[in-house]
Structure formats: C-alpha cells, structure tokens
Motif scaffolding. Sequence first.
Motif, PDB file in Angstrom:
ATOM      1  N   ARG A  96       5.520 -25.832  23.083  1.00 13.62           N
ATOM      2  CA  ARG A  96       4.177 -25.543  22.565  1.00 13.62           C
ATOM      3  C   ARG A  96       3.156 -26.721  22.806  1.00 13.62           C
ATOM      4  NH1 ARG A  96       4.750 -25.654  17.278  1.00 13.62           N
ATOM      5  NH2 ARG A  96       5.608 -23.687  17.544  1.00 13.62           N
TER       6      ARG A  96
ATOM      7  N   ALA B 170      10.687 -25.525  20.002  1.00 10.18           N
ATOM      8  CA  ALA B 170       9.669 -24.816  20.120  1.00 10.18           C
ATOM      9  C   ALA B 170       8.352 -25.636  20.129  1.00 10.18           C
ATOM     10  CB  ALA B 170       9.643 -23.887  18.714  1.00 10.18           C
TER      11      ALA B 170
ATOM     12  N   ARG C 178      13.423 -25.852  15.618  1.00 11.71           N
ATOM     13  CA  ARG C 178      11.887 -26.003  15.650  1.00 11.71           C
ATOM     14  C   ARG C 178      11.434 -27.059  16.658  1.00 11.71           C
ATOM     15  NH1 ARG C 178      10.330 -27.101   9.641  1.00 11.71           N
ATOM     16  NH2 ARG C 178      12.241 -28.500   9.789  1.00 11.71           N
TER      17      ARG C 178
END
Length: 425
Positions: free
Chosen positions: A272, A268, A265
């Motif tokens: 983002r 990611a 995560r």
Amino acid sequence: MQALLVFLIVAALSLLASSRSLLDPARFPALAQLGASGLLFLIFGALLGPSVLGVLTPGNLDSLRPLVALGLGTAGVLLGLNLEPRLLRLLPRPVYAAALAHAGTAFLFVALPLSVPLVLSMGLRPLVAVGAAALLGAAASLSSGHFAVLGYRNGRLERSRGLGVALLTMMDDAVGLGVLALGLVLGATGNAAEGLGLLGLALSLGVACGALLAFLTHSLKDPAEQTTVTLGMVALVGGAAAYLRLSALLAGVACGATLALMGGRTAARVARALSRVERPTYLVLVFMVGCHLHARDLAAWALLPAFVGLRFVGKVLGGRFAQRLTRGVLDLPPQFGYALIAQGGLALCIVAEYVLLVPGSLSQRVLDVVAVGAVINEMLAHGAFRHVLGAEDPPREAGPPSGAPGDAPPGDPPGATGAGAGVVA
C-alpha cells in the motif's frame, strides 16, 4: 544538480502528458495510448538525451546512475510482492506449463535467429553474442495484460478470461528475470564463478533488507511512519546494490519475495505504501531509459524489424500452445496469442540493468532494440487486441459501455509484473 534537472524535466512532461486536449483518445489515439502506458516518457527521454537534442549529456547520465538503480530496486520490490506463496501453490501444473509455453516460444523465436547477425556484425565470440541474443529473447518473452484488464473492466471481455490473460502475463516475468540472472552471471565479470557469487550476494542483500523491513514495520500503525520506513528501506536496497555493483532489480525482487513469504499485514502495508509512489517512480525510470537510447545506431535499427516480427509470430504461436495446455483448466479468450503483444515495463528494466552492469556497445544495442521495440509493440497491441475482441463471445457479465480497450490503457510499470493491475501489472 543533474538529478534536479531530471525531476524538473519529468515534472514538466507530466503536465504535458496529463493534458486532456493533447491526450484525447478521439483526437490523438496513438498519443493517448503511449501517454497512458508511460512509453511517451521513453520517447521524450530519447529526444532529450545525448544522441538527439543533447539536453542531458553523457556525463549527466553517468552521475544519475544511482537514480536508475533506485527505480530498478523499487520495481523489483513490487515484483517480489506479487509472488504470493499461497496463490502459487494453488495454481495447477497446466497453468505453469502454459506460461512457460508462450514465454518460451517467443524467447526461442527471437534469441536463436538474432544470435547469428550479432556474431556477424560485431565479430564477437559466440558465447557473448548468444548472451546478448538471450537478453533480447528475455525481453521478447515478457507480455503485459493491461489491455485485457481494461477489456473486462469495460465489459468488452469476460472477466474470467481477462484475469486468465493477466495471470499468464504475470507469470512470464520469471523467464525474463531468470535469463537476466544468467546473463549477469556470464557477462558481469567474465568469470562464471565470480558472477554467480555476485548474484548470490545481490539476493542475500534483498533477503536481509526484506527481513529488516518486516521487522521495522511490524508494529507501526501510523500510515506516515509506515510509508517513510518503507521508502527508506527500498531506497537502501537499490542504493546498496548500486554501490556494490550488484543487480538492484534482482535484489529488490528478493526483498519483495521475502515480505510476500512472511505474508500477513506487513506485506499488505508495504504494498500500500509503495503504491503511492509506483507511477511517478515508473515514469522517471522510463524517462531515464529513454535518455540512454542511442537513436543513431543503424545496426540496432536493422535488427528492430526482425525483433518485432519474430516476437509477434512467437507470441501468436505460444498463445496457441498455452490454450491447448490450459483447456478445461483456465478460461482464455479466443486468439489468445494476440492478447500478448503488449510488452510491458519489465522488459525496459531488464535491459537497463544489463547496460548498467555489463556496459559496452553490445548491451547498448540490446537496449536500443528493446526500447524502440516496446513502443512499436504497444502500438501493434492495440490492433491485435481488437482482433481478440472480434473473436470473443458476448461477455456473460455486464459492464459499463465505454470505449474500446486500448484507447486509454492503464499504466504498465514494472512492479505490476506485466499484468496491468496497479501501475505495475
């Protein structure tokens, strides 16, 4: 004060470039295409720079070098985040061979012939001229797949073929970055051993910042905190590299690759957070590269036709080699080489980094040729991709019947690794 002036200019140009009447593909297709790709800001930068209107002076540009380094660091992090180890392990060997074939063919077609006029025109030592020609070859080896991405989104190109183009254009970034690293090792200090040490220091700085960013953001849940910490660490990568006179682009790649290697995560979330500032950062960086262009360098204008022509031939032939190597492995469109003509933003990043770390008339000439060549190649790519669509079978996947790809291509900043996905594809 100079940084504020640049931001105000870019803000004003952004309003101009977002004008629907000015950038209407039906009225001004060329302007619409350059505005969507961001290269319109390159032209604006050249016009406002010291060599044309002189709104920004050479002193202004010297004081804004840290701003360029921050943009290069951000681009590098975005590139590194695309290096997903799981995906790279799954790719069969013919895909790597095809990427090397189309990038390497364009590299050789440009680097070898252009090393001769560089030696004759500037009276340089052969090694120095070959290094500059190699940077031109590295810029020529890069491609952008944003026309293919828009093509399959519009239903004009089969999705699997569009993704195949995007994949191979993404992988050729390794050639450009590798040649940049070699050029900096040989040219940054004049001593190969010292240059190699500086390269290792830049990569170590990126790895350390990537590991620290992963540690700091691991337990963060608030999006605002995540974005703040991410932007701060990315600024640290570029700022520290600029202060130490290291490659901000390569340090950023090492930082992003470290995050991608850790996966999960954290990578990611960082991707983002950076996606929110990717496009503005790209436009500022492209504008600054344009400001550094010397429009009155006649020798650069003399090299330009050879650069564009040799690259075009190299990409077309390299595309044929790639199709043969991936037959039965990767679905590529007919006339694949014509889908590789668009150059992409990473080429501008490479030559900008080279000018910052190896200043001189030779590196400036390399920047001039590549910057103007990127605009010409973007215009040529529009017609070249229509040639690809003309040879394409009717797509098996239905899509919305919109305009032809290239009428309003998506942005192509550096982090998208030439693929066109995201702003940096």
